[in-house]
Write a protein that holds these residues in place. Structure first.
Motif, mmCIF file in Angstrom:
data_model
loop_
_atom_site.group_PDB
_atom_site.id
_atom_site.type_symbol
_atom_site.label_atom_id
_atom_site.label_comp_id
_atom_site.label_asym_id
_atom_site.label_seq_id
_atom_site.Cartn_x
_atom_site.Cartn_y
_atom_site.Cartn_z
ATOM 1 N N GLU A 101 61.219 19.514 30.797
ATOM 2 C CA GLU A 101 60.651 18.329 31.443
ATOM 3 C C GLU A 101 59.143 18.475 31.556
ATOM 4 O OE1 GLU A 101 61.478 15.494 35.327
ATOM 5 O OE2 GLU A 101 62.717 17.267 34.981
ATOM 6 N N GLU A 103 55.291 15.811 32.055
ATOM 7 C CA GLU A 103 54.818 14.539 32.612
ATOM 8 C C GLU A 103 55.103 13.373 31.667
ATOM 9 O OE1 GLU A 103 50.144 14.468 31.265
ATOM 10 O OE2 GLU A 103 50.670 15.625 33.047
ATOM 11 N N TYR A 104 55.266 13.654 30.380
ATOM 12 C CA TYR A 104 55.532 12.606 29.392
ATOM 13 C C TYR A 104 57.016 12.490 29.042
ATOM 14 C CZ TYR A 104 54.468 16.876 26.792
ATOM 15 O OH TYR A 104 54.406 18.174 26.365
ATOM 16 N N GLY A 105 57.891 13.114 29.858
ATOM 17 C CA GLY A 105 59.320 12.897 29.703
ATOM 18 C C GLY A 105 60.146 14.159 29.636
ATOM 19 N N LYS A 106 61.448 13.941 29.530
ATOM 20 C CA LYS A 106 62.420 15.028 29.403
ATOM 21 C C LYS A 106 62.832 15.125 27.933
ATOM 22 C CE LYS A 106 64.432 14.033 33.908
ATOM 23 N NZ LYS A 106 65.614 13.480 34.577
ATOM 24 N N PRO A 124 59.118 8.877 30.562
ATOM 25 C CA PRO A 124 58.953 8.589 31.991
ATOM 26 C C PRO A 124 59.169 7.097 32.246
ATOM 27 C CG PRO A 124 56.827 9.003 30.958
ATOM 28 C CD PRO A 124 57.877 9.292 29.922
ATOM 29 N N GLU A 127 55.471 4.298 30.775
ATOM 30 C CA GLU A 127 54.755 4.945 29.674
ATOM 31 C C GLU A 127 53.327 4.407 29.646
ATOM 32 O OE1 GLU A 127 56.803 5.730 25.915
ATOM 33 O OE2 GLU A 127 58.455 4.589 26.772
#
Length: 129
Positions: A101, A103-106, A124, A127
């Motif tokens: 994970e 800041e820009y997603g999993k 996230p 975006e």
């Protein structure tokens, strides 16, 4: 449960990533940066929601696509990565590594029956443009 919602990105190996980015930028008009290209778009269901699809070149000796020996990887956008991984595990799909994970997603990775590594990405909620 909805599984894949779209293409999140395309990544491929090449001899000279910088030269390839330059070629694609010059001849096909891709908006290339140091990392590749980002294509921004809005969703049909909610035109206020911004999404993006990434395109990137990688050196032939990258280990990012391992354990696959294939020269490319496709990233698929998903809505709920944790739930999808649980379902895929129950279905016997090979998971490659642990979910990560940022800041820009999993992100998580699976393998298809022919050895292609597939990246799953839950962006996230918001975006960036």
């Amino acid at each position: 449960m909805k599984r894949v919602t779209g293409i999140g990105g395309v990544f491929f190996k090449c001899e000279d990533p910088a030269k390839m980015k330059e070629w694609y930028g010059k001849h096909l008009g891709l908006p290339v940066t140091e990392w590749g290209a980002s294509f921004r778009w809005r969703t049909v269901e909610d035109p206020e929601k911004v999404g993006r699809t990434e395109w990137s070149t990688m050196k032939n000796d990258t280990d990012y696509l391992q354990p696959s020996d294939k020269p490319f990887m496709i990233n698929y956008r998903v809505d709920n990565l944790v739930a999808l991984l649980e379902r895929l595990k129950a279905e016997g799909v090979q998971i490659a590594g642990e979910m990560q994970e940022f800041e820009y997603g999993k992100f998580a990775w699976i393998m298809d029956p022919e050895g292609h590594k597939i990246e799953l990405w839950e962006p996230p909620a918001e975006e960036p443009l």
